[in-house]
Enzyme design. Structure first.
Site, PDB file in Angstrom:
ATOM      1  N   SER A   1      26.601  -6.907  50.971  1.00  0.00           N
ATOM      2  CA  SER A   1      25.958  -8.205  50.725  1.00  0.00           C
ATOM      3  C   SER A   1      26.136  -9.094  51.944  1.00  0.00           C
ATOM      4  CB  SER A   1      26.611  -8.897  49.523  1.00  0.00           C
ATOM      5  OG  SER A   1      26.151 -10.229  49.426  1.00  0.00           O
TER       6      SER A   1
ATOM      7  N   TYR B   1      34.456 -11.580  45.174  1.00  0.00           N
ATOM      8  CA  TYR B   1      33.279 -10.705  45.241  1.00  0.00           C
ATOM      9  C   TYR B   1      32.895 -10.515  46.709  1.00  0.00           C
ATOM     10  CZ  TYR B   1      28.247  -9.669  45.320  1.00  0.00           C
ATOM     11  OH  TYR B   1      27.015  -9.133  45.600  1.00  0.00           O
TER      12      TYR B   1
HETATM   13  P1  NAP Z   1      20.869  -6.412  38.620  1.00  0.00           P
HETATM   14  O1  NAP Z   1      19.405  -6.603  38.805  1.00  0.00           O
HETATM   15  O2  NAP Z   1      21.579  -7.332  37.702  1.00  0.00           O
HETATM   16  O3  NAP Z   1      21.084  -4.883  38.158  1.00  0.00           O
HETATM   17  C1  NAP Z   1      22.351  -4.423  37.870  1.00  0.00           C
HETATM   18  C2  NAP Z   1      22.253  -2.943  37.494  1.00  0.00           C
HETATM   19  O4  NAP Z   1      23.576  -2.426  37.516  1.00  0.00           O
HETATM   20  C3  NAP Z   1      21.719  -2.677  36.109  1.00  0.00           C
HETATM   21  O5  NAP Z   1      20.922  -1.508  36.161  1.00  0.00           O
HETATM   22  C4  NAP Z   1      22.973  -2.444  35.265  1.00  0.00           C
HETATM   23  O6  NAP Z   1      22.620  -1.648  34.131  1.00  0.00           O
HETATM   24  C5  NAP Z   1      23.850  -1.744  36.296  1.00  0.00           C
HETATM   25  N1  NAP Z   1      25.300  -1.845  36.170  1.00  0.00           N
HETATM   26  C6  NAP Z   1      26.046  -2.961  35.993  1.00  0.00           C
HETATM   27  N2  NAP Z   1      27.353  -2.656  35.983  1.00  0.00           N
HETATM   28  C7  NAP Z   1      27.445  -1.318  36.172  1.00  0.00           C
HETATM   29  C8  NAP Z   1      28.514  -0.409  36.248  1.00  0.00           C
HETATM   30  N3  NAP Z   1      29.795  -0.797  36.129  1.00  0.00           N
HETATM   31  N4  NAP Z   1      28.254   0.911  36.442  1.00  0.00           N
HETATM   32  C9  NAP Z   1      26.979   1.329  36.549  1.00  0.00           C
HETATM   33  N5  NAP Z   1      25.918   0.518  36.487  1.00  0.00           N
HETATM   34  C10 NAP Z   1      26.148  -0.799  36.291  1.00  0.00           C
HETATM   35  O7  NAP Z   1      21.666  -6.500  40.021  1.00  0.00           O
HETATM   36  P2  NAP Z   1      21.152  -6.486  41.540  1.00  0.00           P
HETATM   37  O8  NAP Z   1      20.982  -7.892  41.982  1.00  0.00           O
HETATM   38  O9  NAP Z   1      20.050  -5.530  41.701  1.00  0.00           O
HETATM   39  O10 NAP Z   1      22.459  -5.956  42.302  1.00  0.00           O
HETATM   40  C11 NAP Z   1      22.557  -4.652  42.824  1.00  0.00           C
HETATM   41  C12 NAP Z   1      23.489  -4.651  44.037  1.00  0.00           C
HETATM   42  O11 NAP Z   1      22.978  -5.538  45.031  1.00  0.00           O
HETATM   43  C13 NAP Z   1      24.923  -5.089  43.760  1.00  0.00           C
HETATM   44  O12 NAP Z   1      25.794  -4.274  44.525  1.00  0.00           O
HETATM   45  C14 NAP Z   1      24.980  -6.505  44.314  1.00  0.00           C
HETATM   46  O13 NAP Z   1      26.277  -6.887  44.722  1.00  0.00           O
HETATM   47  C15 NAP Z   1      24.048  -6.345  45.512  1.00  0.00           C
HETATM   48  N6  NAP Z   1      23.525  -7.616  46.013  1.00  0.00           N
HETATM   49  C16 NAP Z   1      22.641  -8.338  45.272  1.00  0.00           C
HETATM   50  C17 NAP Z   1      22.149  -9.537  45.797  1.00  0.00           C
HETATM   51  C18 NAP Z   1      21.161 -10.372  45.056  1.00  0.00           C
HETATM   52  O14 NAP Z   1      20.866 -11.493  45.534  1.00  0.00           O
HETATM   53  N7  NAP Z   1      20.617  -9.909  43.950  1.00  0.00           N
HETATM   54  C19 NAP Z   1      22.595  -9.993  47.069  1.00  0.00           C
HETATM   55  C20 NAP Z   1      23.498  -9.226  47.770  1.00  0.00           C
HETATM   56  C21 NAP Z   1      23.957  -8.031  47.244  1.00  0.00           C
HETATM   57  P3  NAP Z   1      23.579  -1.526  32.800  1.00  0.00           P
HETATM   58  O15 NAP Z   1      23.710  -2.915  32.254  1.00  0.00           O
HETATM   59  O16 NAP Z   1      22.846  -0.579  31.903  1.00  0.00           O
HETATM   60  O17 NAP Z   1      24.869  -0.953  33.315  1.00  0.00           O
END
Ligand code: NAP
Length: 260
Positions: free
Chosen positions: A152, A165
């Site tokens: 991130s 985090y």
């Molecule tokens: P998201 O849309 O909320 O999706 C989260 C996904 O993770 C869901 O499919 C959820 O499904 C699954 N999940 C949650 N906990 C889990 C676990 N313990 N084991 C396996 N699966 C799990 O999140 P996102 O924003 O795409 O984030 C994905 C990645 O991008 C993360 O590493 C986050 O730190 C990184 N990131 C995001 C942003 C941003 O702005 N969105 C910025 C920087 C980095 P279930 O509920 O079925 O488990």
């Protein structure tokens, strides 16, 4: 099929014959990465904690004509990690790409008031699970295989409301270097550091028009990122187009301040 052919001409077929696992891939960035790898020809294994979410995501990708297989995997559960790898190998016989995408951010407390149980959870899911999953996968990784870890922008400058985090995401920058050293020359290991991407995980980014506009203005490109922007970068790093890149982190943040 016509729809896929249209996409193909735009994005190529870099993963034809390849097998890719994406963790936490039933929505958001992980889902977009799985979709992109599938559109480029990969057999994609998607996973997350909840069977219902896995089933729905498999259905969506199958409806687009993609080769996809779903396995429930909570990344901090040892048996789930074992199942994810074993079921992939049983079905497809090998692993070429792993995208380690799962993370949690369970607290907005300042570091000095964050409970030990929360610190442990952050370490377990955001950092340790990647190492343990790769330990499980290592015997099956093909020559020329590729790992992409989702870090991130917060890793470069952990913000007060999500400091620990951010620190786990900083750790992933180091983990990427360390794994790249250990896994070369058979496997390349790189990371993507997303900026602001409105997903469930980051709903606060767009919680009202004022906050959304303020976040857009922080970027040089004047907009928030999309899961597809992240998927394009992850697919590049996972592909042979990046065959001379390892141990690096690609920041995909529309020009948000990061590093020189
Ligand atoms: P998201 O849309 O909320 O999706 C989260 C996904 O993770 C869901 O499919 C959820 O499904 C699954 N999940 C949650 N906990 C889990 C676990 N313990 N084991 C396996 N699966 C799990 O999140 P996102 O924003 O795409 O984030 C994905 C990645 O991008 C993360 O590493 C986050 O730190 C990184 N990131 C995001 C942003 C941003 O702005 N969105 C910025 C920087 C980095 P279930 O509920 O079925 O488990």
């Amino acid at each position: 099929m016509a729809k896929i052919m249209d996409m193909e001409t735009k994005i190529g077929r870099r993963f034809e014959g390849k097998v890719a696992i994406v963790t936490a891939s039933t929505q958001g960035i992980g889902f977009a990465i799985a979709e992109r790898l599938g559109l480029e020809g990969a057999s994609v294994v998607i996973s997350s904690r909840k069977q219902k979410n896995v089933d729905e995501a498999v259905e969506k990708l199958k409806n687009k004509g993609l080769e996809v297989f779903g396995v429930v995997c909570h990344v901090s559960n040892a048996q789930h990690r074992k199942d994810l790898i074993q079921k992939t190998v049983d079905k497809y016989g090998k692993i070429d790409v792993i995208v380690s995408n799962a993370a949690v951010n369970p607290s907005v407390d300042p570091l000095l008031r964050t409970l030990e149980s929360i610190l442990d959870k952050l370490w377990e899911i955001n950092v340790k699970a990647t190492v343990l999953l790769l330990q499980e996968a290592a015997p099956h990784l093909q020559k020329g295989s590729s790992i992409v870890i989702i870090s991130s922008i917060a890793g470069y400058n952990p913000q007060p409301a999500m400091a620990m985090y951010g620190v786990t995401k900083t750790a992933l920058l180091g983990l990427t270097k360390a794994l790249a050293t250990e896994m070369a020359p058979v496997t390349r290991v790189n990371a993507v550091a997303p900026g602001f991407v409105p997903t469930n995980f980051a709903a606060y980014i767009t919680k009202d028009e004022g906050v959304k506009a303020a976040n857009e203005e922080k970027t040089l490109l004047g907009r928030l990122g999309t899961p597809k922007d992240m998927a394009a970068a992850a697919a590049f790093l996972a592909s042979d187009d990046a065959c001379y890149i390892t141990g690096e982190t690609l920041i995909v943040a529309g020009g948000l301040p990061s590093r020189l």
